[in-house]
Design an enzyme around this catalytic site. Structure first.
Site, PDB file in Angstrom:
ATOM      1  N   HIS A   1       9.784  80.316   9.629  1.00 44.47           N
ATOM      2  CA  HIS A   1      10.865  79.354   9.897  1.00 44.47           C
ATOM      3  C   HIS A   1      10.351  78.026  10.441  1.00 44.47           C
ATOM      4  O   HIS A   1      11.137  77.093  10.587  1.00 44.47           O
ATOM      5  CB  HIS A   1      11.835  79.987  10.893  1.00 44.47           C
ATOM      6  CG  HIS A   1      11.168  80.230  12.211  1.00 44.47           C
ATOM      7  ND1 HIS A   1      10.164  81.169  12.369  1.00 44.47           N
ATOM      8  CD2 HIS A   1      11.303  79.627  13.410  1.00 44.47           C
ATOM      9  CE1 HIS A   1       9.726  81.121  13.613  1.00 44.47           C
ATOM     10  NE2 HIS A   1      10.406  80.201  14.270  1.00 44.47           N
ATOM     11  N   ASP A   2       9.066  77.959  10.809  1.00 45.24           N
ATOM     12  CA  ASP A   2       8.495  76.695  11.297  1.00 45.24           C
ATOM     13  C   ASP A   2       7.659  76.016  10.223  1.00 45.24           C
ATOM     14  O   ASP A   2       7.007  74.998  10.491  1.00 45.24           O
ATOM     15  CB  ASP A   2       7.590  76.947  12.516  1.00 45.24           C
ATOM     16  CG  ASP A   2       8.385  77.352  13.742  1.00 45.24           C
ATOM     17  OD1 ASP A   2       9.579  76.998  13.818  1.00 45.24           O
ATOM     18  OD2 ASP A   2       7.812  78.027  14.609  1.00 45.24           O
TER      19      ASP A   2
ATOM     20  N   ASP B   1      12.871  88.596  18.421  1.00 45.19           N
ATOM     21  CA  ASP B   1      12.127  87.435  18.877  1.00 45.19           C
ATOM     22  C   ASP B   1      12.342  87.275  20.379  1.00 45.19           C
ATOM     23  O   ASP B   1      13.490  87.207  20.829  1.00 45.19           O
ATOM     24  CB  ASP B   1      12.678  86.190  18.139  1.00 45.19           C
ATOM     25  CG  ASP B   1      11.610  85.196  17.791  1.00 45.19           C
ATOM     26  OD1 ASP B   1      10.835  84.853  18.686  1.00 45.19           O
ATOM     27  OD2 ASP B   1      11.575  84.753  16.631  1.00 45.19           O
TER      28      ASP B   1
ATOM     29  N   GLU C   1       2.861  84.462  19.293  1.00 43.33           N
ATOM     30  CA  GLU C   1       2.657  83.165  18.634  1.00 43.33           C
ATOM     31  C   GLU C   1       1.667  82.406  19.504  1.00 43.33           C
ATOM     32  O   GLU C   1       2.022  81.876  20.559  1.00 43.33           O
ATOM     33  CB  GLU C   1       3.991  82.418  18.549  1.00 43.33           C
ATOM     34  CG  GLU C   1       3.840  81.121  17.784  1.00 43.33           C
ATOM     35  CD  GLU C   1       4.977  80.133  18.013  1.00 43.33           C
ATOM     36  OE1 GLU C   1       5.180  79.273  17.161  1.00 43.33           O
ATOM     37  OE2 GLU C   1       5.656  80.217  19.062  1.00 43.33           O
TER      38      GLU C   1
ATOM     39  N   ASP D   1       7.473  84.332  21.298  1.00 44.02           N
ATOM     40  CA  ASP D   1       7.484  82.890  21.091  1.00 44.02           C
ATOM     41  C   ASP D   1       6.587  82.166  22.114  1.00 44.02           C
ATOM     42  O   ASP D   1       6.674  82.463  23.318  1.00 44.02           O
ATOM     43  CB  ASP D   1       8.939  82.430  21.265  1.00 44.02           C
ATOM     44  CG  ASP D   1       9.153  80.983  20.892  1.00 44.02           C
ATOM     45  OD1 ASP D   1       8.978  80.668  19.715  1.00 44.02           O
ATOM     46  OD2 ASP D   1       9.498  80.185  21.778  1.00 44.02           O
TER      47      ASP D   1
HETATM   48  C1  NOJ Z   1       8.174  78.369  18.314  1.00 45.57           C
HETATM   49  C2  NOJ Z   1       9.299  78.728  17.403  1.00 45.57           C
HETATM   50  O1  NOJ Z   1       8.795  79.394  16.285  1.00 45.57           O
HETATM   51  C3  NOJ Z   1      10.004  77.454  17.061  1.00 45.57           C
HETATM   52  O2  NOJ Z   1      10.945  77.620  16.040  1.00 45.57           O
HETATM   53  C4  NOJ Z   1      10.634  76.913  18.320  1.00 45.57           C
HETATM   54  O3  NOJ Z   1      11.182  75.649  18.032  1.00 45.57           O
HETATM   55  C5  NOJ Z   1       9.620  76.771  19.450  1.00 45.57           C
HETATM   56  N1  NOJ Z   1       8.724  77.879  19.542  1.00 45.57           N
HETATM   57  C6  NOJ Z   1      10.308  76.666  20.763  1.00 45.57           C
HETATM   58  O4  NOJ Z   1      10.852  77.888  21.163  1.00 45.57           O
END
Ligand code: NOJ
Length: 599
Positions: free
Chosen positions: A373-374, A143, A299, A245
């Site tokens: 994870h989000d 990541d 992302e 990210d």
């Molecule tokens: C996206 C990530 O997937 C998330 O977990 C994170 O909190 C934010 N970006 C900030 O890096």
């Protein structure tokens, strides 16, 4: 020509051939995906790529397996479970951030990009992990958190010291004597303010995420070079790619004007429309990405049209991106993931996923995911986690992910049909997002009760609870106190139990990965949605070189009819989640069937 000259020419040709062979194996310690298949069938299928054919398995290392009893998963835990990972039939493992971090945002706040987070282990552990993965022909993707670092990173520690510090321009500063800069929104700040006042230099710094995640200044060529050399460091070790990210946030108008009116207050759109964004990504591609046989996935909350700017091959930027249109739908607009009381419509769901599939039919390539994870657990959000439907609906969703025309990103634990833990108390949450949103609503005197109810469905910690290995205390995850509570259903939902059961979600997932491997039509075949207005069933065909598969998915807890237009009795069943698949046009609750059409 003398015999001697002929011999010399022959020997030189042999040497050249051998060296060409070595060069073409870009890096022979990297794992290969489907390499045999790719070389033989590439004649019939244009533009084959290993990352299109791969199934990506995402591991949240903090919650996978703890080997030293500190309650936090670690790299040795992943090493211990390499054979389990291999047994899933996946090709690539994406690890959430493993770099040194104070964990304000669980690793998305990096304090050293070339060191391993202490709780996770050492660089030697990482090298062993990478070797173990490659020996098993599994690629490893890390990541990359490039938009911001931790405030504990050496660069920021220097930068904040004074206005003339050599690292000052590594971050975005605004002198306080000019007054407060134009509003920028922070996703994690209790008040939503992305400008933090810092006394030592009487200035504000920018943090689109928490105040411990200052945004890096990509306008500064030194920052970009630091990033490229760091990426190179990991590629030279043999890492096979990066998930990037919030990558579109890296470019900003550093005069910090008011948000332009045409953005209509859409912060997401504003943050992904930086003036030099594509220039930076193309530079990164030119300077480092293009030099390795790796994969990249951004992302990027883009529209389908914008997506092409990032992933079309002739753009020389990234391979893939993942969008949010699918997972964000079903929430009330406003940003705090409040569940829409009206629920969500399958017709709309189908429309979104079909649009994105069609978007990459000619150019570019897509991704598909329902959990990460989000996100909360996919079975709770998109299936049904009531005891009688949890396994069935989870298998149905897995069937969806593994039969669409896109690279599937499959989240660890979904193969067990793990579901949301649904905390009652804010004290149980460890995620800055839930905690600070709670504080913000409390401060405004808002509706905390509704928020807590919505969090039971939507909170990120639901997807981060420790992996359930067995029915012992803490599900075999740790001998210590887990950093986040383990779901009490680990007593029945766990790997050990599911290994013994041929019909378990785990074994069903293994069947799905081997089916996808065996059927290139599932990767490259044309996708066609059928019975579009059906409110219960998602049905589509996949077709390649004369082979046609039909996928029928009942998204509801009731028996549902489907009008496929095919004579199902004449088809061959490839897989289904009931012992006897329905071939009469009526699907049982949450039934999934994959058929090969012969008519
Ligand atoms: C996206 C990530 O997937 C998330 O977990 C994170 O909190 C934010 N970006 C900030 O890096």
């Amino acid at each position: 020509m003398s015999k001697c000259k002929i011999l010399v020419i022959f020997l030189i040709s042999v040497l050249l051939a051998v060296s060409a062979c070595q060069n073409s194996t870009v890096d022979n310690n990297r794992a290969t995906v489907n390499s045999n298949q790719t070389s033989t069938a590439s004649k019939e299928i244009p533009n084959r790529k290993w990352w299109k054919e791969a199934v990506v398995y995402q591991i949240y290392p903090r919650s996978f397996k703890d080997t030293n009893g500190d309650g936090v998963g670690d790299l040795r835990g992943i090493i211990e479970k390499l054979d389990y990972i291999k047994s899933l039939g996946i090709d690539v493992v994406w690890l959430n951030p493993i770099f040194a971090s104070p964990n304000d945002d669980m690793g998305y706040d990096v304090s050293d990009y070339q060191a391993i987070m202490k709780e996770f282990g050492t660089m030697e552990d990482f090298d062993e992990l990478l070797k173990g993965m490659h020996e098993r022909k599994i690629k490893v993707v890390l990541d990359l958190v490039a938009n911001h670092s931790s405030d504990e990173h050496r660069w920021f520690q220097e930068s904040r010291k004074s206005r003339d510090n050599p690292y000052r321009d590594y971050y975005h500063w605004w002198p306080a004597e000019k007054g407060k800069p134009a509003a920028r929104r922070s996703f994690f700040d209790v008040e939503g303010d992305a400008w933090q006042y810092d006394a030592p230099s009487n200035s504000y710094y920018l943090h689109i995420f928490s105040d411990k995640q200052p945004d890096l200044n990509w306008e500064n060529p030194k920052v970009r070079q630091e990033m490229y050399s760091m990426i190179k460091f990991w590629f030279d070790k043999g890492v096979d790619g990066f998930r990037m990210d919030v990558i579109p946030f890296i470019s900003k108008d550093t005069s910090f004007p008011e948000m332009p009116a045409e953005m209509n207050g859409d912060w997401g759109k504003f943050y992904r429309s930086g003036p030099r964004l594509h220039e930076y990504i193309q530079e990164m591609n030119r300077e480092v990405l293009s030099k390795y046989d790796i994969m990249t996935v951004g992302e990027i909350g883009a529209t389908p049209e914008e997506a092409h700017l990032f992933v079309d091959e002739d753009r020389n930027e990234l391979n893939m991106l993942y969008h949010f249109e699918g997972v964000d739908f079903g929430y009330v607009p406003g940003g705090k993931k409040m569940i829409d009381p009206k629920g969500w419509s399958l017709v709309k769901f189908k429309e979104i996923y079909s649009k994105w599939s069609d978007n990459f039919e000619q150019k570019g390539w897509g991704t598909i995911y329902l959990g990460n994870h989000d996100q909360p657990r996919m079975v709770t959000r998109w299936g049904n986690d009531a005891p009688e439907f949890r396994e069935l609906s989870s298998k149905m969703l897995s069937t969806f992910l593994m039969t669409m025309r896109a690279t599937p990103y499959y989240y660890f634990g979904d193969e067990l049909a793990m579901n949301n833990i649904k905390f009652e108390r804010i004290e149980d949450y460890k995620d800055i997002e839930s905690i600070n949103w709670y504080k913000g609503i409390e401060k405004e005197g808002g509706d905390l009760k509704s928020f807590m109810e919505s969090q039971k469905i939507a909170a990120r910690d639901n997807g981060r609870t420790p992996f359930q290995w067995d029915n012992t205390t803490n599900g075999g995850f740790t001998t210590g106190t887990p950093w986040l509570k383990v779901n009490p259903n680990h007593e029945t939902v766990n790997v050990t139990a599911q290994e013994k059961d041929q019909n378990s979600p785990l074994n069903y997932f293994r069947k799905l990965t081997s089916l996808r491997k065996a059927e290139p039509v599932l990767v490259y075949g044309k996708y066609t949605l059928i019975d579009k207005e059906n409110e219960n069933v998602y049905a589509y065909t996949r077709e390649l070189n004369g082979k046609k598969l039909l996928i029928l998915l009942n998204f509801k807890a009731v028996e549902s009819s489907v009008n496929s237009g095919f004579d199902l009795a004449k088809s061959k069943v490839l897989l289904g989640n009931y012992p006897t698949p329905s071939l009469d046009g009526k699907l049982k609750p949450y039934e999934a069937v994959v058929l090969e059409l012969t008519n």
